[in-house]
Motif scaffolding. Structure first.
Motif, PDB file in Angstrom:
ATOM      1  N   TYR A 176       0.848  -1.220   0.054  1.00 44.09           N
ATOM      2  CA  TYR A 176       0.098  -0.089  -0.006  1.00 44.09           C
ATOM      3  C   TYR A 176       0.721   1.287   0.163  1.00 44.09           C
ATOM      4  N   LEU A 177       1.975   1.352   0.519  1.00 43.06           N
ATOM      5  CA  LEU A 177       2.661   2.547   0.662  1.00 43.06           C
ATOM      6  C   LEU A 177       4.129   2.526  -0.104  1.00 43.06           C
ATOM      7  N   LEU A 178       4.805   1.429  -0.037  1.00 48.00           N
ATOM      8  CA  LEU A 178       6.129   1.500  -0.722  1.00 48.00           C
ATOM      9  C   LEU A 178       6.003   1.404  -2.037  1.00 48.00           C
ATOM     10  N   TYR A 179       5.267   0.216  -2.760  1.00 46.55           N
ATOM     11  CA  TYR A 179       5.052   0.337  -4.068  1.00 46.55           C
ATOM     12  C   TYR A 179       4.709   1.649  -4.992  1.00 46.55           C
ATOM     13  N   PRO A 180       3.401   2.301  -4.191  1.00 43.08           N
ATOM     14  CA  PRO A 180       3.236   3.626  -4.581  1.00 43.08           C
ATOM     15  C   PRO A 180       4.409   4.716  -4.565  1.00 43.08           C
ATOM     16  N   THR A 181       5.072   4.520  -3.517  1.00 42.59           N
ATOM     17  CA  THR A 181       6.310   5.319  -3.383  1.00 42.59           C
ATOM     18  C   THR A 181       7.307   5.349  -4.556  1.00 42.59           C
TER      19      THR A 181
ATOM     20  N   SER B 149     -20.474   4.770   8.819  1.00 48.82           N
ATOM     21  CA  SER B 149     -19.300   5.588   9.283  1.00 48.82           C
ATOM     22  C   SER B 149     -18.796   4.456  10.633  1.00 48.82           C
ATOM     23  N   PHE B 150     -19.632   3.900  11.198  1.00 48.97           N
ATOM     24  CA  PHE B 150     -19.099   2.806  12.226  1.00 48.97           C
ATOM     25  C   PHE B 150     -18.484   1.548  11.691  1.00 48.97           C
ATOM     26  N   ILE B 151     -19.123   1.274  10.588  1.00 57.47           N
ATOM     27  CA  ILE B 151     -18.570  -0.126   9.889  1.00 57.47           C
ATOM     28  C   ILE B 151     -17.036   0.274   9.171  1.00 57.47           C
ATOM     29  N   ILE B 152     -16.990   1.512   8.749  1.00 65.21           N
ATOM     30  CA  ILE B 152     -15.925   1.815   8.169  1.00 65.21           C
ATOM     31  C   ILE B 152     -14.988   1.966   9.302  1.00 65.21           C
ATOM     32  N   THR B 153     -15.165   2.689  10.545  1.00 65.91           N
ATOM     33  CA  THR B 153     -14.092   3.019  11.475  1.00 65.91           C
ATOM     34  C   THR B 153     -13.568   2.115  12.123  1.00 65.91           C
ATOM     35  N   ILE B 154     -14.669   1.047  12.890  1.00 63.77           N
ATOM     36  CA  ILE B 154     -14.067   0.256  13.848  1.00 63.77           C
ATOM     37  C   ILE B 154     -13.143  -0.678  13.438  1.00 63.77           C
ATOM     38  N   PRO B 155     -13.181  -1.461  12.021  1.00 67.01           N
ATOM     39  CA  PRO B 155     -12.205  -2.430  11.763  1.00 67.01           C
ATOM     40  C   PRO B 155     -10.932  -1.484  11.366  1.00 67.01           C
ATOM     41  N   SER B 156     -11.111  -0.356  10.638  1.00 67.13           N
ATOM     42  CA  SER B 156     -10.070   0.418  10.606  1.00 67.13           C
ATOM     43  C   SER B 156      -9.250   1.241  11.777  1.00 67.13           C
ATOM     44  N   THR B 157      -9.769   0.928  12.851  1.00 68.28           N
ATOM     45  CA  THR B 157      -9.162   1.198  13.844  1.00 68.28           C
ATOM     46  C   THR B 157      -8.592   0.040  14.825  1.00 68.28           C
ATOM     47  N   VAL B 158      -9.228  -1.114  14.664  1.00 70.62           N
ATOM     48  CA  VAL B 158      -8.759  -2.184  15.562  1.00 70.62           C
ATOM     49  C   VAL B 158      -7.845  -2.763  14.777  1.00 70.62           C
ATOM     50  N   LEU B 159      -7.705  -3.128  13.527  1.00 75.01           N
ATOM     51  CA  LEU B 159      -6.618  -3.693  12.550  1.00 75.01           C
ATOM     52  C   LEU B 159      -5.284  -2.731  12.822  1.00 75.01           C
ATOM     53  N   PRO B 160      -5.362  -1.842  12.537  1.00 74.89           N
ATOM     54  CA  PRO B 160      -3.793  -1.068  12.638  1.00 74.89           C
ATOM     55  C   PRO B 160      -3.331  -0.881  13.966  1.00 74.89           C
ATOM     56  N   VAL B 161      -3.970  -0.803  15.018  1.00 76.06           N
ATOM     57  CA  VAL B 161      -3.682  -0.820  16.306  1.00 76.06           C
ATOM     58  C   VAL B 161      -2.896  -2.299  16.493  1.00 76.06           C
ATOM     59  N   PHE B 162      -3.550  -3.224  16.180  1.00 74.88           N
ATOM     60  CA  PHE B 162      -3.099  -4.470  16.716  1.00 74.88           C
ATOM     61  C   PHE B 162      -1.723  -4.902  15.693  1.00 74.88           C
ATOM     62  N   ILE B 163      -1.838  -4.677  14.522  1.00 75.20           N
ATOM     63  CA  ILE B 163      -0.739  -4.802  13.593  1.00 75.20           C
ATOM     64  C   ILE B 163       0.430  -4.007  13.970  1.00 75.20           C
ATOM     65  N   ALA B 164       0.345  -2.797  14.334  1.00 73.20           N
ATOM     66  CA  ALA B 164       1.195  -2.044  14.675  1.00 73.20           C
ATOM     67  C   ALA B 164       1.751  -2.329  16.137  1.00 73.20           C
ATOM     68  N   ALA B 165       1.008  -2.956  16.961  1.00 74.11           N
ATOM     69  CA  ALA B 165       1.432  -3.458  18.151  1.00 74.11           C
ATOM     70  C   ALA B 165       2.587  -4.649  18.127  1.00 74.11           C
ATOM     71  N   LEU B 166       1.941  -5.552  17.153  1.00 70.84           N
ATOM     72  CA  LEU B 166       2.792  -6.666  16.981  1.00 70.84           C
ATOM     73  C   LEU B 166       4.199  -5.903  16.536  1.00 70.84           C
ATOM     74  N   ALA B 167       4.020  -5.202  15.414  1.00 70.37           N
ATOM     75  CA  ALA B 167       5.472  -4.961  14.910  1.00 70.37           C
ATOM     76  C   ALA B 167       6.224  -3.872  15.878  1.00 70.37           C
ATOM     77  N   GLY B 168       5.669  -3.167  16.541  1.00 63.03           N
ATOM     78  CA  GLY B 168       6.205  -2.245  17.520  1.00 63.03           C
ATOM     79  C   GLY B 168       7.115  -3.090  18.503  1.00 63.03           C
ATOM     80  N   PHE B 169       6.399  -4.112  18.852  1.00 63.22           N
ATOM     81  CA  PHE B 169       7.005  -5.099  20.091  1.00 63.22           C
ATOM     82  C   PHE B 169       8.381  -5.797  19.297  1.00 63.22           C
ATOM     83  N   ALA B 170       7.920  -6.330  18.261  1.00 65.02           N
ATOM     84  CA  ALA B 170       9.275  -6.812  17.483  1.00 65.02           C
ATOM     85  C   ALA B 170      10.520  -5.791  17.389  1.00 65.02           C
TER      86      ALA B 170
ATOM     87  N   LEU C 247      -8.632  -1.865   4.572  1.00 61.97           N
ATOM     88  CA  LEU C 247      -7.059  -2.026   4.106  1.00 61.97           C
ATOM     89  C   LEU C 247      -6.144  -0.738   4.050  1.00 61.97           C
ATOM     90  N   VAL C 248      -7.092   0.129   3.192  1.00 60.78           N
ATOM     91  CA  VAL C 248      -6.133   1.415   2.969  1.00 60.78           C
ATOM     92  C   VAL C 248      -5.971   2.022   4.345  1.00 60.78           C
TER      93      VAL C 248
END
Lengths: 300, 429, 296
Positions: free
Chosen positions: A22-27, C93-114, C163-164
């Motif tokens: 989503y980000l690297l490829y467009p960059t 708005s809720f259908i869009i916002t809730i998954p778009s909040t939960v997903l990145p927080v979780f994925i970022a937490a996993l990566a942030g920990f690593a 996903l975006v």
């Protein structure tokens, strides 16, 4: 550490895949596009560095050193980086520290936070009201007339020498809540016993803040500061809704230039060149962060 | 407790997922998707016409809307997800898409039917209005709504009190300006923070100084350069409005820090700050919404921008939206033929929201304010499209805006300003 | 700020000769906060008052004169609330916002920990690339992603939009969370690893519970940004039945954007949701990181 070398990769895998697509490829596409005319967002004619040359030699809205002080989006962005970052981090830190000690903590934090929840369109409207040159509509000029008898109303957004400061202040108004929340989370995370120990040792509040608290939350200050600088580099919304880059191009910043050239004027190549410059400008701040990682790495 | 919370959130997520993955739309329904720039009451007015289309053909119209139509369309066209049909406010953008091959010919160069029937087009539109949508000899855009931008708004009572009647020449307009100033009033309000209000001023003056043909040679083909004496002359006439600065509410600076709505309000609110306001026909609707106590046509109304050179008279500078086709489907074809017809145009015009360029619309359907606008369009000695919308976006947007803003704040820099515009034009044609 | 710590200990410590100093700094604290509150509230108050005024009042006088004469109306709110498709778009708005909040927080937490606590090759380089990706302006990713979606046939779907938003929110999330995670005391991890806990266990049992203030702040920001997003919804969702509130609100605005009364009312209705979320997450901001968890 005796963990498997792959476990780290496993943790970052979801993020890595997502960001690559989503980000690297467009960059990468953007970098390629910056060397092209980019008609209709397609690679159509390779023109080398001509977009960059034009930006620095022919575009007086972007880079104009023919007069002193120099003007153009690049210099306005520098002003933003300095004032906006200082304003948001400074005031955010002030509120985060002070609010911690008063009983109306939640109230004051909510008030500072509220602008963040307002959409840019609405923020643009309200600030155009605040700055209106007409003292009957604009609260700032109404106050000026009330307290300084005989003063002329000031066209805050209409004067090229004032417009950047006026828009930056509106930006600080919006984003201070962000700095405050993150810094406050860091302060809440400090072990109480350390602060208490310092205080009992007889250190004054001022000393405790600078000698004990500040070093502990410094990494967070860097994170918030970096985030704010990045914000400035790609900001365009506020300028778009408040001034459209005016008057006379005086409030253009590079994010705005990128947007207008790419989408309003349909020059994707030229706009991409501006985006590449944004990427280049962030490098010094990346190095600053890298140094910090290295320092932390040593202590690990 | 914790477990049940987890189960609950999982369930919720699952439900969301199902919901989100569900079928995009009903299958088998005939559809046209339309992208427009306006919403609110203007969109509701359009829907009345679209409903007539749906009941006549059984085809449903899905309307999408954004004021940022140009950026959104650019993105979606490039991304392969354009709407079927869009109502585009800039002929310059229509030309760009036509040359990129992104839109379909409505009527081919040899006059044969493309998306729509050539016969329907010619039966309902005069050649001048058809030409606005022509790119390289092919009709790509159908002008579906039009508006005059040659309306000078004023308060009849104020003008009468000054001892003047409606001006028909530039000299009379300047005489009124001077008389207002002499009477201790501020003649003009300008909303120059919106740069397009200044380009509209320039276009009206220029077409009256140089004539419609040269107007097109300046904006469309760039055969006339921006440093041409005709441009200098037009700018110097505009200078008679903006100087002395006492002509302008708030002076030059105030004029550049005020948007076009504030500028209109300033003239028509109870304790007015100025007497005259030049902007398009749509100002009437805005003033009557903002000041419901004012009677349109009596407390406020507009006159046609006065003539400068007798040989060119009073051409109307106008705007409008062009309907273009991003897809060629049977539904899109039916849609164009219906929209170009008299029934649709009449229904839409009767809402009072727009002026229809369709010549078969009976003028009696219009409201007072729309009739004023429609009258100028219908009776125009000549009709030219808003020049800044005809020019390439880079020139017709920020370059012209800032050039004219520079001029308002410092008219002595005229030479440098015109050279700057010529440089931009040079790089963009 | 002098009082930042003294307030918590003053009860335990006898008051000494610095009493005057303490009082004056106390007053200064209140003064600074009150002044900031007034400055910050004034524009918001203006917007609030404006949202209750009829358009003609907005057009001829400033909002602070709203009481003389008093001209108030609820019409703007009624218009916004009853606008075509508004109820449905609120839900969207809720259908869009809730998954778009939960997903990145979780994925970022996993990566942030690593990035904070697991050693692996090229770690710092990758992290720098991710921070660099923060600068990518959103407008630049629209066209390539839309082209991808067209090929995959998922244009116009909620999943595509989630996903975006997730991808766009993740770099900031990683950067923020990594910074918080790295400040956790090192012995926590060592003792857990000695006890034989897997990295996943450490992540779920230690890192996440100890980082609630950071997770909560990330969540509130991501929620707000997605909630207020107009651009991506316009580009990625073409079906009006799926449009969020921001699109529905902008749909009430005419060619010339003159509907200030509607925009201000809509702004308040729309911001009320993020504010509720802010209040709901408030207790996580306040709860101390170390409180009752690792004192031993």
């Amino acid at each position: 550490m005796k963990t498997s070398p792959f476990i780290g990769w496993a943790f970052i895998l979801p993020a890595a895949v997502l960001l690559a697509v989503y980000l690297l490829y467009p960059t990468v596409l953007t970098i390629r596009m910056s060397l092209d005319t980019g008609q209709g967002f397609r690679l159509s004619e390779f023109i080398g560095l001509r977009n960059f040359v034009n930006l620095f030699t022919k575009d007086r809205f972007f880079f104009d050193v023919s007069r002193w002080p120099p003007r153009g989006a690049l210099f306005n962005t520098a002003l933003w980086v300095a004032l906006f970052t200082l304003g948001t981090v400074g005031i955010g830190l002030l509120v985060a520290v002070l609010a911690n000690t008063v009983r109306y903590e939640v109230l004051i934090k909510t008030i500072i936070f509220m602008p963040m929840a307002i959409s840019f369109t609405a923020a643009g409207i309200i600030w155009r009201f605040v700055y209106s040159p007409d003292p009957k509509i604009g609260v700032l000029n109404a106050l000026l007339m009330a307290f300084v008898p005989g003063a002329d109303p000031v066209p805050w957004l209409g004067r090229t020498s004032l417009v950047n400061y006026a828009v930056i202040f509106a930006g600080v108004w919006i984003w201070t809540g962000f700095a405050m929340v993150v810094l406050s989370a860091a302060i809440k995370g400090l072990p109480k016993d350390v602060l208490e120990a310092a205080s009992i040792d007889g250190a004054s509040g001022w000393d405790t803040f600078w000698r004990v608290m500040m070093p502990m939350i410094w990494p967070t200050v860097v994170v918030v500061g970096t985030t704010m600088i990045i914000n400035v580099l790609k900001a365009f919304d506020l300028v778009y809704v408040m001034t459209q880059g005016g008057p006379r191009g005086a409030s253009r910043i590079i994010g705005y230039t990128m947007y207008v050239e790419t989408f309003t004027n349909g020059r994707a190549g030229y706009g991409s060149a501006v985006a590449v410059i944004m990427l280049i400008l962030i490098i010094p701040f990346l190095i600053m962060n890298l140094r910090r990682f290295r320092a932390e790495g040593r202590s690990l | 407790m914790k477990r049940s919370l987890k189960t609950l959130s999982l369930l919720l997520l699952g439900a969301l997922l199902l919901f989100a993955m569900g079928p995009a739309s009903g299958q088998g329904v005939r559809l046209v998707s339309l992208f427009v720039t306006f919403g609110g009451s203007e969109l509701n007015a359009l829907r009345q016409g679209l409903d007539a289309f749906t009941s006549a053909t059984g085809i449903e119209v899905i309307v999408e809307q954004s004021r940022e139509i140009i950026p959104i369309l650019r993105t979606r066209v490039a991304g392969g997800n354009p709407p079927d049909v869009a109502l585009v406010p800039r002929p310059g953008v229509v030309a760009e898409y036509a040359r990129l091959g992104a839109i379909f010919p409505l009527v081919n160069a040899d006059g044969s039917d493309g998306i729509m029937s050539a016969e329907t087009l010619h039966a309902n539109y005069s050649q001048g209005l058809i030409d606005v949508g022509v790119v390289d000899g092919v009709v790509y855009g159908l002008m579906a709504k039009a508006n005059s931008k040659s309306t000078v708004w004023y308060k009849p009572a104020s003008l009468a009190a000054l001892g003047f009647s409606v001006p028909s020449t530039w000299d009379e307009l300047i005489a009124i300006t001077n008389a207002y100033r002499a009477a201790g009033k501020t003649p003009w309000s300008i909303g120059g923070q919106d740069g397009w209000t200044l380009t509209d001023w320039f276009e009206n003056i220029y077409v009256r100084v140089a004539g419609p043909e040269n107007y097109l040679r300046l904006f469309v083909t760039h055969e006339i350069e921006w440093t041409d004496p005709s441009v200098v002359e037009a700018m110097n006439l505009f200078r008679q409005i903006i100087r002395p600065e006492e002509n302008l509410a708030g002076g030059a600076e105030g004029s550049l820090s005020r948007g076009f709505i504030d500028a209109a309000n300033l003239v028509f609110r109870p304790d007015a700050g100025a007497e005259l306001y030049y902007e398009g026909g749509f100002i009437g609707g805005i003033v009557s919404a903002n000041f419901p106590d004012l009677r349109p046509g009596e407390d406020f109304t507009a006159f046609l921008f006065p003539a400068i050179r007798p040989e060119y008279g009073r051409p109307v500078v106008g705007g409008g939206d062009l309907l273009v086709a991003y897809r060629d489907t049977p539904e899109v074809r039916e849609f164009f033929n219906f929209v170009a017809g008299t029934e649709f145009a009449t229904i839409w015009a009767a809402t009072g929201a727009i002026v229809s360029p369709n010549r078969n619309v009976d003028p009696s359907v219009y409201t007072v304010l729309a009739a004023l606008d429609a009258g100028q369009v219908a009776n125009a000695e000549a009709f030219v499209f808003d020049g800044s919308d005809l020019a390439p976006s880079a020139l017709g947007g920020d370059a012209m805006f800032t050039g004219l803003q520079d001029f308002v704040s410092n008219p002595d820099q005229l030479t440098e300003i015109l050279q700057f515009l010529e440089d931009v034009a040079d790089a963009n044609y | 700020m002098t009082t930042a710590t003294t307030a918590t200990v003053s009860a335990a410590r006898p008051v000494t000769g610095t009493l005057f100093l303490r009082y004056s700094s106390r007053i200064a604290t209140h003064l600074v906060l009150v002044v900031l509150a007034v400055v910050w509230l004034t524009p918001t108050a203006g917007l609030l008052v404006t949202s209750f005024r009829p358009l003609e009042a907005i057009s001829d006088s400033g909002w602070w004169t709203a009481l003389s004469p008093a001209r108030f109306t609820l019409d703007s709110y009624a218009t916004v609330l009853t606008a075509r498709g508004m109820g449905r778009s609120f839900l969207n708005s809720f259908i869009i916002t809730i998954p778009s909040t939960v997903l990145p927080v979780f994925i970022a937490a996993l990566a942030g920990f690593a990035f904070a606590w697991i050693q692996f090759r090229a770690r710092d380089t990758i992290l720098l690339v991710i921070i660099a990706l923060l600068t990518v302006p959103i407008q630049m990713i629209l066209v390539p992603n839309l082209q991808l979606y067209s090929r995959l046939g998922i244009t116009g779907s909620f999943v595509g939009l989630w996903l975006v938003h997730t991808a766009f929110g993740t770099p900031f999330g990683i950067y923020l969370l990594r910074n918080f995670f790295v400040q956790l005391p090192r012995d926590l991890f060592e003792s857990a690893r000695i006890d034989g806990a897997s990295e996943l266990t450490i992540f779920f049992r230690i890192v996440l519970p100890l980082s609630t203030p950071a997770l909560a702040s990330l969540a509130i920001f991501q929620f707000m940004w997605v909630w207020n997003d107009l651009l991506m919804a316009l580009v990625f969702l073409s079906n009006p039945g799926r449009q969020p509130m921001t699109v529905a609100i902008s749909g009430m605005i005419g060619t010339y954007g003159t509907e200030w009364h509607l925009l201000s009312a809509a702004a308040f209705l729309s911001m009320s949701v993020p504010l509720v979320v802010f209040f709901a997450l408030q207790r996580y901001f306040v709860r101390g990181l170390m409180a009752g968890s690792v004192k031993g």
